[in-house]
Each structure stands twice: as C-alpha cells, then as structure tokens.
Design a protein around this motif. Structure first.
Motif, PDB file in Angstrom:
ATOM      1  N   GLY A   1     -41.361  -1.981 -31.694  1.00 51.06           N
ATOM      2  CA  GLY A   1     -41.016  -3.279 -32.279  1.00 51.06           C
ATOM      3  C   GLY A   1     -39.611  -3.739 -31.981  1.00 51.06           C
ATOM      4  O   GLY A   1     -38.969  -4.383 -32.818  1.00 51.06           O
ATOM      5  N   GLY A   2     -39.123  -3.440 -30.779  1.00 46.92           N
ATOM      6  CA  GLY A   2     -37.759  -3.831 -30.404  1.00 46.92           C
ATOM      7  C   GLY A   2     -37.543  -5.334 -30.454  1.00 46.92           C
ATOM      8  O   GLY A   2     -36.513  -5.807 -30.936  1.00 46.92           O
ATOM      9  N   ALA A   3     -38.550  -6.118 -29.993  1.00 43.40           N
ATOM     10  CA  ALA A   3     -38.377  -7.581 -29.946  1.00 43.40           C
ATOM     11  C   ALA A   3     -38.232  -8.145 -31.359  1.00 43.40           C
ATOM     12  O   ALA A   3     -37.372  -8.991 -31.628  1.00 43.40           O
ATOM     13  N   ALA A   4     -39.076  -7.638 -32.283  1.00 49.11           N
ATOM     14  CA  ALA A   4     -39.006  -8.125 -33.673  1.00 49.11           C
ATOM     15  C   ALA A   4     -37.663  -7.751 -34.300  1.00 49.11           C
ATOM     16  O   ALA A   4     -37.040  -8.566 -34.998  1.00 49.11           O
ATOM     17  N   ALA A   5     -37.204  -6.563 -34.027  1.00 50.08           N
ATOM     18  CA  ALA A   5     -35.917  -6.117 -34.594  1.00 50.08           C
ATOM     19  C   ALA A   5     -34.782  -7.002 -34.069  1.00 50.08           C
ATOM     20  O   ALA A   5     -33.886  -7.404 -34.819  1.00 50.08           O
ATOM     21  N   GLU A   6     -34.851  -7.315 -32.787  1.00 54.84           N
ATOM     22  CA  GLU A   6     -33.835  -8.188 -32.169  1.00 54.84           C
ATOM     23  C   GLU A   6     -33.828  -9.547 -32.860  1.00 54.84           C
ATOM     24  O   GLU A   6     -32.774 -10.101 -33.196  1.00 54.84           O
ATOM     25  N   SER A   7     -35.041 -10.101 -33.086  1.00 52.27           N
ATOM     26  CA  SER A   7     -35.125 -11.473 -33.595  1.00 52.27           C
ATOM     27  C   SER A   7     -34.549 -11.594 -35.011  1.00 52.27           C
ATOM     28  O   SER A   7     -34.121 -12.666 -35.411  1.00 52.27           O
ATOM     29  N   ILE A   8     -34.530 -10.511 -35.768  1.00 52.05           N
ATOM     30  CA  ILE A   8     -33.948 -10.611 -37.119  1.00 52.05           C
ATOM     31  C   ILE A   8     -32.519 -10.037 -37.171  1.00 52.05           C
ATOM     32  O   ILE A   8     -31.971  -9.791 -38.244  1.00 52.05           O
ATOM     33  N   GLY A   9     -31.950  -9.835 -35.998  1.00 48.28           N
ATOM     34  CA  GLY A   9     -30.538  -9.414 -35.940  1.00 48.28           C
ATOM     35  C   GLY A   9     -30.311  -7.980 -36.391  1.00 48.28           C
ATOM     36  O   GLY A   9     -29.207  -7.613 -36.806  1.00 48.28           O
ATOM     37  N   MET A  10     -31.358  -7.155 -36.254  1.00 47.00           N
ATOM     38  CA  MET A  10     -31.246  -5.771 -36.743  1.00 47.00           C
ATOM     39  C   MET A  10     -30.176  -4.966 -35.995  1.00 47.00           C
ATOM     40  O   MET A  10     -29.544  -4.073 -36.566  1.00 47.00           O
ATOM     41  N   TRP A  11     -29.960  -5.313 -34.719  1.00 45.98           N
ATOM     42  CA  TRP A  11     -29.001  -4.495 -33.954  1.00 45.98           C
ATOM     43  C   TRP A  11     -27.573  -4.683 -34.463  1.00 45.98           C
ATOM     44  O   TRP A  11     -26.705  -3.865 -34.190  1.00 45.98           O
TER      45      TRP A  11
ATOM     46  N   THR B   1     -27.383  19.238 -28.966  1.00 43.61           N
ATOM     47  CA  THR B   1     -28.066  17.971 -28.694  1.00 43.61           C
ATOM     48  C   THR B   1     -27.072  16.841 -28.904  1.00 43.61           C
ATOM     49  O   THR B   1     -26.499  16.691 -29.986  1.00 43.61           O
ATOM     50  N   LEU B   2     -26.850  16.092 -27.840  1.00 42.74           N
ATOM     51  CA  LEU B   2     -25.884  14.987 -27.882  1.00 42.74           C
ATOM     52  C   LEU B   2     -26.583  13.726 -28.386  1.00 42.74           C
ATOM     53  O   LEU B   2     -27.538  13.252 -27.758  1.00 42.74           O
ATOM     54  N   VAL B   3     -26.134  13.199 -29.511  1.00 45.36           N
ATOM     55  CA  VAL B   3     -26.706  11.960 -30.039  1.00 45.36           C
ATOM     56  C   VAL B   3     -26.057  10.788 -29.305  1.00 45.36           C
ATOM     57  O   VAL B   3     -24.835  10.649 -29.304  1.00 45.36           O
ATOM     58  N   MET B   4     -26.891   9.968 -28.656  1.00 44.91           N
ATOM     59  CA  MET B   4     -26.365   8.798 -27.922  1.00 44.91           C
ATOM     60  C   MET B   4     -27.047   7.570 -28.502  1.00 44.91           C
ATOM     61  O   MET B   4     -28.055   7.087 -27.965  1.00 44.91           O
ATOM     62  N   ASP B   5     -26.524   7.068 -29.609  1.00 48.73           N
ATOM     63  CA  ASP B   5     -27.247   6.023 -30.344  1.00 48.73           C
ATOM     64  C   ASP B   5     -26.334   4.950 -30.930  1.00 48.73           C
ATOM     65  O   ASP B   5     -26.773   4.197 -31.808  1.00 48.73           O
ATOM     66  N   GLY B   6     -25.098   4.875 -30.477  1.00 45.11           N
ATOM     67  CA  GLY B   6     -24.183   3.859 -31.016  1.00 45.11           C
ATOM     68  C   GLY B   6     -23.938   4.024 -32.509  1.00 45.11           C
ATOM     69  O   GLY B   6     -23.453   3.101 -33.171  1.00 45.11           O
ATOM     70  N   GLY B   7     -24.285   5.191 -33.034  1.00 43.47           N
ATOM     71  CA  GLY B   7     -24.132   5.445 -34.478  1.00 43.47           C
ATOM     72  C   GLY B   7     -25.316   4.956 -35.301  1.00 43.47           C
ATOM     73  O   GLY B   7     -25.273   4.965 -36.535  1.00 43.47           O
ATOM     74  N   SER B   8     -26.414   4.546 -34.616  1.00 41.51           N
ATOM     75  CA  SER B   8     -27.471   3.809 -35.327  1.00 41.51           C
ATOM     76  C   SER B   8     -28.218   4.618 -36.378  1.00 41.51           C
ATOM     77  O   SER B   8     -28.664   4.062 -37.379  1.00 41.51           O
ATOM     78  N   TRP B   9     -28.365   5.929 -36.175  1.00 44.18           N
ATOM     79  CA  TRP B   9     -29.182   6.658 -37.153  1.00 44.18           C
ATOM     80  C   TRP B   9     -28.540   6.634 -38.536  1.00 44.18           C
ATOM     81  O   TRP B   9     -29.241   6.707 -39.552  1.00 44.18           O
ATOM     82  N   MET B  10     -27.235   6.429 -38.579  1.00 43.37           N
ATOM     83  CA  MET B  10     -26.558   6.440 -39.883  1.00 43.37           C
ATOM     84  C   MET B  10     -26.719   5.116 -40.626  1.00 43.37           C
ATOM     85  O   MET B  10     -26.594   5.077 -41.844  1.00 43.37           O
ATOM     86  N   THR B  11     -26.974   4.019 -39.898  1.00 48.49           N
ATOM     87  CA  THR B  11     -26.916   2.707 -40.546  1.00 48.49           C
ATOM     88  C   THR B  11     -28.163   1.833 -40.381  1.00 48.49           C
ATOM     89  O   THR B  11     -28.338   0.885 -41.143  1.00 48.49           O
ATOM     90  N   LEU B  12     -29.000   2.096 -39.372  1.00 47.89           N
ATOM     91  CA  LEU B  12     -30.185   1.232 -39.184  1.00 47.89           C
ATOM     92  C   LEU B  12     -31.088   1.336 -40.402  1.00 47.89           C
ATOM     93  O   LEU B  12     -31.422   2.438 -40.824  1.00 47.89           O
ATOM     94  N   PRO B  13     -31.532   0.196 -40.959  1.00 48.97           N
ATOM     95  CA  PRO B  13     -32.384   0.280 -42.140  1.00 48.97           C
ATOM     96  C   PRO B  13     -33.735   0.918 -41.823  1.00 48.97           C
ATOM     97  O   PRO B  13     -34.243   0.801 -40.710  1.00 48.97           O
ATOM     98  N   ASN B  14     -34.291   1.589 -42.814  1.00 46.67           N
ATOM     99  CA  ASN B  14     -35.564   2.294 -42.674  1.00 46.67           C
ATOM    100  C   ASN B  14     -36.545   1.610 -43.627  1.00 46.67           C
ATOM    101  O   ASN B  14     -36.958   2.193 -44.625  1.00 46.67           O
ATOM    102  N   HIS B  15     -36.903   0.347 -43.294  1.00 46.15           N
ATOM    103  CA  HIS B  15     -37.635  -0.496 -44.244  1.00 46.15           C
ATOM    104  C   HIS B  15     -39.129  -0.318 -44.128  1.00 46.15           C
ATOM    105  O   HIS B  15     -39.779  -0.860 -43.231  1.00 46.15           O
TER     106      HIS B  15
END
Ligand code: HXC
Ligand code: NAP
Length: 301
Positions: free
Chosen positions: A228-238, A271-285
C-alpha cells in the motif's frame, strides 16, 4: 561562508523501474569488489536487481537466481549492458534445495568461485492473521526463512567452508513493532535475523561473515506496491518518518556493498537497519490498513 556540500541524507541516483541507472556517482572505489563473484537470490527485480547492479559497477560478477527464467535473463542482459561485467541468470526455487544445488554447481562451472551470497528472495502480501491460512503462513516462511537457510547451507558446504565467504540476509523491521497484517512476513524475517547471529557464531572460524540489512519502505519495489505504498504516499504518511521520505534501492545496495566488502572485515552477526528511522515513528494503524485490505479484497473478487 555558504556551503555547497549536499545534505547528509542526500539519496543517491535511482530509477523506479527494474532498469539500470542512467548515471552513477561513485562514492567508494570502483574496484571495491574486483574479482569477486556474488550469488543473489531474487536478483532479477527490485532491491535484488539494484544490489546486483551496484556490485557489478564495483567489479563483481554475479549470478542472479529466481523462479522465472525470463525475468532473470532479461535482467542479466540489462546488467551486463550497463556494467560490462558477467552476469549469469539461473532458475531456482529457494524452497527446493536441489534446484539451488544445481544453480550453485552451474555457477561454479562458470566462475570457479563464489565469494558472496545475498539472500534477498521473499514473498509477501497484506493479510490479517485471522484470515491467513496455515498454508499461507507456512508458504511465506518457506520462501523467506527456509529459502535463506537452504541457500546458506548449500553454499557453505559446497564452497564457503573451505574458502571463506560473506552472507548477507535481506530482512525487514516488521517484527520490531508487530506491524499489522504482517504476522507471516514479520515472523519469517525475525527468524532470519536470529539465523544471522547463529550462523555468524558457528561459521566465523571458517572465515565466513554473516550479516543482514533490514530495509524500511523502499520506493520502486514490488514490496511497496503490495503493502500500500501509493495509499500511504497520498495521505502524507512518509512525513512521519524521521528522514521524511521513502528510501531508494540504491541506498540499500550501498549498505549491501559496504557489508560484503573488505570495509566490513570485522563485522559479523549484525543487522543494519536502513529505514530512515521509520520503524520508530511510522504509525501502525490497524483500522486504516484493514480498510485498505478490505477494499483490495473487494476489487480482486
Ligand atoms: C492471503 C494468500 C495471498 C494473499 C497467496 N495466499 N496470496 N493469502 N492473501 N494475498 C495464500 C494462498 O491462498 C495459499 O494458501 C498460499 O498463500 C500459497 O499461495 P500460492 O499462490 O500457491 O503461493 P506461491 O505461488 O508460492 O506464491 C508465493 C506468494 C506470491 C508469496 C503468494 O505472492 C509470490 O510469489 N510473491 C513473490 C514476490 C513478492 O511477494 N515480492 C514482495 C516481497 S516484499 P491456501 O491455504 O489457499 O493453500 C517484502 C516486503 C517486506 O517482503 C517489508 C516491507 C516494508
Ligand atoms: P521483489 O522485486 O518482489 O523481489 C523478490 C524476488 O524474489 C523476486 O525477484 C522473485 O522472483 C524472487 N522470489 C520470490 N520467491 C522466490 C522463490 N521461491 N525462489 C526464488 N526466488 C524467489 O521485491 P522487493 O520489494 O525488491 O524485495 C526484495 C527484498 O527486500 C525482500 O527480501 C523483501 O522482503 C525485502 N524488503 C523490501 C522492502 C521494500 O520496501 N520493498 C522493505 C523491507 C524489506 P521470481 O518471482 O522470478 O521468483
């Protein structure tokens, strides 16, 4: 004094499609992997394709392996054309050890060596645990977890035990927060992160380094399309990601390049996390992801 230096999170070049980069700026020595040979599962598309390209741009020859021979054959042509290196496309299903053994033998007949294994092949889709069949859960573990073990064990026994080598496992951060609709992939990838440590400990004395990369959301990939990358983009999730954007495939490939190269000669079991820090802040709705899944289910009926 004004500075013309790029910002510290400036992403490198990438293209969305499974094509090679029209231009590439070297950050490391172009001969970093000169003379090496890498066996890359799932190397015909997405992140695996870009890893193959970046390795080849640094002097490596590659074997790219997946179920679909047409996909890897077309990818190999592009990779050879863009980099001038050798790329051997082979078919194998990582769930079937004999097909991997056959591919490894063919690769050794061609190149006489394999220095690097990238376990990148994976399968995923959104599905709530309550709707996931036992077979669907097993299927994803078979591809991701068993596939990683199968390829690692076959290459260890056939080549790495006697010559040393490097294994790189591509995982994900899904289990860190218990991502919704991802119990299958999250469990599979968490098991691989554990495997990285176990194998690093057991095979270190044979000069085999074993590491992983856990990417976050990466643009231009099947993974993002399915989740669901496109939907996440459209609501400004990034915007909720600390670095405020999706990652790109070249960024993941640069992490892979570092970890398989002599630059990481004392790095194993990590294991190198390469995620822009996202796992800490992306909502899990749960509610919004369930909505998206339900509407996809309705469309597919
Ligand atoms: C629920 C599903 C399903 C879906 C398949 N199944 N798709 N269940 N929702 N969307 C169930 C089937 O009903 C079946 O169970 C079982 O899973 C096996 O299905 P098959 O179609 O027989 O499997 P197979 O042909 O082996 O294909 C594997 C696959 C497929 C994973 C289902 O999608 C695939 O080949 N994917 C490879 C490409 C891919 O997924 N790339 C994205 C990787 S990205 P039953 O009970 O009916 O027999 C990624 C991102 C991670 O990993 C993190 C991102 C942040
Ligand atoms: P992708 O393009 O779909 O890559 C998966 C590859 O695996 C495909 O080339 C596929 O080729 C191959 N594959 C699948 N099942 C296989 C099997 N049984 N045997 C052999 N090969 C098989 O997806 P991607 O998004 O680039 O993902 C690449 C890796 O990054 C995966 O490990 C994924 O979990 C991880 N990841 C991705 C993201 C993201 O944002 N995209 C985030 C975190 C982690 P065939 O269909 O031809 O077999």
């Amino acid at each position: 004094m004004s500075s013309t230096l790029p910002p510290p999170d400036q992403p490198p070049e990438d293209v969305e499609s499974d094509d090679c980069l029209p231009a590439y700026t070297y950050l490391y020595s172009p001969t970093l992997l000169q003379g090496r040979v890498a066996f890359i599962t799932g190397g015909g598309s997405g992140i695996g394709f870009r890893i193959a390209e970046i390795f080849m741009r640094h002097g490596c020859d590659t074997i790219i392996v997946s179920r679909n021979i047409q996909r890897v054959t077309e990818a190999a042509e592009k990779l050879r054309g863009a980099t001038g290196r050798h790329c051997l496309p082979l078919t194998a299903d990582v769930r079937q050890p004999q097909t991997l053994t056959d591919a490894v033998e063919e690769a050794l007949r061609t190149f006489s060596r394999i220095d690097i294994l990238v376990n990148n092949a994976a399968g995923n889709f959104l599905c709530p645990a309550s709707s996931l069949s036992c077979n669907a859960f097993k299927n994803v573990l078979d591809i991701d977890t068993m596939g990683t073990f199968n390829a690692s064990k076959i290459l260890y026994e056939r080549y790495f035990r006697d010559h040393g080598g490097v294994i790189l496992n591509i995982t994900a951060t899904l289990s860190y927060k218990g991502s919704v609709l991802q119990v299958h992939a999250g469990s599979a990838k968490a098991a691989i992160d554990a495997m990285t440590k176990h194998l690093a400990v057991e095979w270190g004395p044979c000069k085999v380094r074993v590491n992983g990369i856990a990417p976050g959301p990466i643009g231009g990939t099947e993974g993002m399309r399915r989740l669901g990358g496109a939907a996440a983009e459209s609501i400004g999730m990034w915007d909720t990601i600390p670095l405020q954007r999706l990652g790109n495939k070249t960024e993941v490939a640069h992490g892979a390049l570092f970890l398989v190269s002599p630059l990481a000669s004392y790095v194993t079991g990590t294991t190198l996390v390469m995620d822009g820090g996202s796992w800490m802040t992306l909502p899990n709705h749960m509610a919004s992801v369930l909505d998206r899944w339900s509407s996809e289910m309705r469309k597919s009926k």
